[in-house]
Write a protein that holds these residues in place. Structure first.
Motif, PDB file in Angstrom:
ATOM      1  N   PRO A   1      -8.022   3.750   1.992  1.00  6.07           N
ATOM      2  CA  PRO A   1      -6.534   3.470   1.668  1.00  6.07           C
ATOM      3  C   PRO A   1      -5.673   4.529   1.349  1.00  6.07           C
ATOM      4  O   PRO A   1      -4.395   4.405   1.478  1.00  6.07           O
ATOM      5  CB  PRO A   1      -6.810   2.630   0.419  1.00  6.07           C
ATOM      6  CG  PRO A   1      -8.114   3.280  -0.154  1.00  6.07           C
ATOM      7  CD  PRO A   1      -9.057   3.552   0.993  1.00  6.07           C
TER       8      PRO A   1
ATOM      9  N   SER B   1      -5.481  -2.847   2.172  1.00  3.21           N
ATOM     10  CA  SER B   1      -5.488  -1.415   1.704  1.00  3.21           C
ATOM     11  C   SER B   1      -7.068  -0.847   2.476  1.00  3.21           C
ATOM     12  O   SER B   1      -7.076   0.339   2.945  1.00  3.21           O
ATOM     13  CB  SER B   1      -5.620  -1.093   0.393  1.00  3.21           C
ATOM     14  OG  SER B   1      -6.736  -1.545  -0.196  1.00  3.21           O
TER      15      SER B   1
ATOM     16  N   ASP C   1      -5.455  -5.680  -4.887  1.00  2.00           N
ATOM     17  CA  ASP C   1      -5.279  -5.644  -3.554  1.00  2.00           C
ATOM     18  C   ASP C   1      -5.555  -7.234  -3.215  1.00  2.00           C
ATOM     19  O   ASP C   1      -6.885  -7.279  -2.619  1.00  2.00           O
ATOM     20  CB  ASP C   1      -5.788  -4.728  -2.689  1.00  2.00           C
ATOM     21  CG  ASP C   1      -5.463  -4.851  -1.373  1.00  2.00           C
ATOM     22  OD1 ASP C   1      -4.684  -5.746  -0.801  1.00  2.00           O
ATOM     23  OD2 ASP C   1      -5.998  -4.019  -0.488  1.00  2.00           O
TER      24      ASP C   1
ATOM     25  N   LEU D   1       0.866  -1.310  -0.042  1.00  2.00           N
ATOM     26  CA  LEU D   1       0.117   0.051  -0.045  1.00  2.00           C
ATOM     27  C   LEU D   1       0.863   1.268  -0.082  1.00  2.00           C
ATOM     28  O   LEU D   1       0.426   2.164  -0.598  1.00  2.00           O
ATOM     29  CB  LEU D   1      -0.950   0.043   1.331  1.00  2.00           C
ATOM     30  CG  LEU D   1      -1.867   1.399   1.531  1.00  2.00           C
ATOM     31  CD1 LEU D   1      -2.713   1.268   0.146  1.00  2.00           C
ATOM     32  CD2 LEU D   1      -2.660   1.190   2.634  1.00  2.00           C
TER      33      LEU D   1
ATOM     34  N   TYR E   1      -5.838  -0.895  -8.364  1.00  2.00           N
ATOM     35  CA  TYR E   1      -5.196  -1.284  -7.441  1.00  2.00           C
ATOM     36  C   TYR E   1      -5.394  -2.722  -7.280  1.00  2.00           C
ATOM     37  O   TYR E   1      -6.206  -3.058  -6.653  1.00  2.00           O
ATOM     38  CB  TYR E   1      -4.867  -0.463  -5.844  1.00  2.00           C
ATOM     39  CG  TYR E   1      -4.166  -1.051  -5.145  1.00  2.00           C
ATOM     40  CD1 TYR E   1      -2.768  -1.307  -5.426  1.00  2.00           C
ATOM     41  CD2 TYR E   1      -4.320  -1.085  -3.498  1.00  2.00           C
ATOM     42  CE1 TYR E   1      -1.975  -1.619  -4.564  1.00  2.00           C
ATOM     43  CE2 TYR E   1      -3.674  -1.761  -2.669  1.00  2.00           C
ATOM     44  CZ  TYR E   1      -2.158  -1.969  -3.127  1.00  2.00           C
ATOM     45  OH  TYR E   1      -1.322  -2.528  -2.137  1.00  2.00           O
TER      46      TYR E   1
ATOM     47  N   GLN F   1       0.632   4.580  -2.503  1.00  3.52           N
ATOM     48  CA  GLN F   1       0.339   5.879  -1.941  1.00  3.52           C
ATOM     49  C   GLN F   1       1.558   6.825  -2.461  1.00  3.52           C
ATOM     50  O   GLN F   1       1.186   8.057  -3.084  1.00  3.52           O
ATOM     51  CB  GLN F   1       0.601   5.813  -0.506  1.00  3.52           C
ATOM     52  CG  GLN F   1      -0.674   5.261   0.057  1.00  3.52           C
ATOM     53  CD  GLN F   1      -0.569   5.123   1.890  1.00  3.52           C
ATOM     54  OE1 GLN F   1       0.554   5.245   2.162  1.00  3.52           O
ATOM     55  NE2 GLN F   1      -1.747   4.665   2.269  1.00  3.52           N
TER      56      GLN F   1
END
Length: 465
Positions: free
Chosen positions: A273, A261, A256, A230, A254, A234
């Motif tokens: 997230p 997240s 995941d 994560l 994303y 970011q």
């Protein structure tokens, strides 16, 4: 002659059991047809693996209560090296030991991040079904017809990508970025390519290269799939915001796999997230994340799954002294539970028709023909012995709070997305993947190219169509 093999059994009801204990019984003759010998190869202690033995073992003990007329005898061997890492070489060695000592009818594991092709080859050579739900082992039809994959890392993931590409008419400029060391994406890339997208993959070797990665994205794509920690996402979004890439011309998706997240953990609240303890201005990230979609495996909300979660936590604490949190990691244990049930159902039918436990091809054929409701939802296999998993698509529905909500549910067995709510595109509509005068400048009305040059130092691989 060498020393005779001994059989190693685990008793799930023994409260003193630890992940590494093995209970030894004297060698016996061939097991009766109603007894199934299960050889398990998983990380023994490290709970950083969602498929660690202390989490999966309780799920297997719950599964063995279900099939009538079959007794399950389980032998476990840890695939961890002395440092606590799951090692494919250790898995192969332990598999050979289990074959000698336990003579299993079916294998379950190996549960390493690396696909572990040697173990796949061994299972094929021994003609034993190999049930997996952790790390993905590639296409089963190519690597050995005895492999069954039932977890969230299988080919259902590229199928979600395919549906999104179709739905929003993204056909040519798709970037795939993932953190170095995530080997599973190397094996997904060919699946992405089959869907006809012009896919570029970039390895982000370290956080210091994220600026170059963003420049690569800017140069080559508008639809960006990202897999990694994560923090990496970011940082990419922070750089993208600085480069004015979050105004609606790009979409960042994303992947995941464990839903991390979206969970509340330390510095960020559930469903947010974009929250980061390392960023001084969370408002910047919140705005940037309006262009982010998140794909996670679908975690069932049924009473059956909730009961399974509760039982799993209780058994893990009782049998291993482990506090297995209610989390997406429980889904992996549930996938092992369901694929074992699927195998036992197919085996039961095979035995009733006069077959044996070693009629592997017949058992696998019956597994492909089964469809039932497991604790993790509908369980069915495709022709490659891979489960058709369900996934959720998340988007920021509430801009003020920055909270993400599910906007679509991908039904793996039907290859379609059930839309549950609108996606609030920043420009009112999905971004174009190949807009005019951005990548192709041969139109005289476009003027001179403004493309960014200089990507030295970025390790990337281009996958041709």
């Amino acid at each position: 002659m060498g020393e005779p093999c001994q059989k190693l059994y685990w008793n799930p009801g023994n409260s003193s059991s630890t992940a590494d204990e093995r209970h030894v019984e004297e060698t016996a003759s061939a097991a009766p047809s109603g007894e199934v010998r299960l050889g398990v190869l998983l990380p023994g202690r490290s709970l950083r693996y969602p498929w660690a033995w202390p989490r999966v073992a309780p799920a297997l003990s719950l599964a063995q209560l279900r099939p009538p007329g079959l007794a399950l005898r389980t032998a476990f061997a840890s695939t961890e090296d002395p440092d606590g890492d799951c090692d494919p070489e250790v898995a192969v060695w332990e598999a050979a030991e289990l074959k000698c000592s336990h003579d299993p009818d079916v294998l379950l594991g190996a549960g390493c991040d690396h696909p572990g092709y040697p173990l796949v080859r061994f299972a094929q050579h021994w003609q034993l079904p190999l049930l997996r739900a952790g790390a993905y082992a590639g296409n089963s039809a190519d690597l050995g017809s005895t492999v069954v994959y039932a977890g969230p890392l299988g080919p259902a993931l590229p199928a979600v990508v395919h549906r999104l590409l179709q739905r929003f008419n993204w056909t040519s400029r798709t970037a795939l970025v993932y953190a170095e060391g995530q080997d599973d994406w190397q094996y997904h890339s060919p699946s992405f390519m089959r869907f006809g997208a012009d896919v570029w993959t970039a390895y982000s070797n370290r956080y210091g290269q994220l600026e170059e990665t963003v420049r690569f994205i800017q140069e080559n794509g508008r639809v960006v799939y990202i897999s990694g920690p994560l923090k990496m996402l970011q940082k990419i979004m922070h750089q993208a915001q600085a480069q004015n890439m979050t105004s609606g011309d790009y979409v960042f998706i994303y992947m995941d796999i464990w839903g991390e997240s979206l969970r509340a953990e330390g510095h960020h609240k559930a469903m947010k997230p974009w929250q980061s303890k390392e960023s001084q201005n969370t408002g910047v990230l919140r705005e940037a994340f309006q262009t982010v979609l998140v794909v996670t495996p679908h975690e069932p909300q049924t009473p059956q799954y909730r009961r399974f979660q509760s039982q799993l936590v209780q058994h893990a604490q009782r049998d291993f002294g482990v506090a297995a949190k209610d989390s997406m990691g429980t889904l992996v244990a549930g996938c092992f539970h369901d694929v074992l049930l699927l195998y036992l159902k197919a085996l039961n039918e095979t035995l009733q028709e006069g077959g044996t436990k070693r009629n592997t091809s017949r058992i696998l054929e019956k597994m492909r023909g089964q469809k039932f409701q497991g604790v993790t939802g509908t369980v069915s296999l495709n022709r490659d012995n891979d489960r058709e998993m369900d996934f959720d698509l998340w988007a920021m529905r509430d801009v003020e709070s920055g909270e993400f909500q599910v906007v679509g549910h991908f039904v793996g067995s039907e290859k379609r997305i059930n839309w549950l709510g609108p996606i609030h595109w920043k420009k009112g509509s999905p971004p174009l993947d190949n807009p005019s005068c951005v990548f192709k400048m041969d139109d005289p009305s476009c003027g001179k190219s403004g493309r960014v040059q200089g990507l030295e130092g970025l390790h990337l691989t281009v996958l041709p169509q």
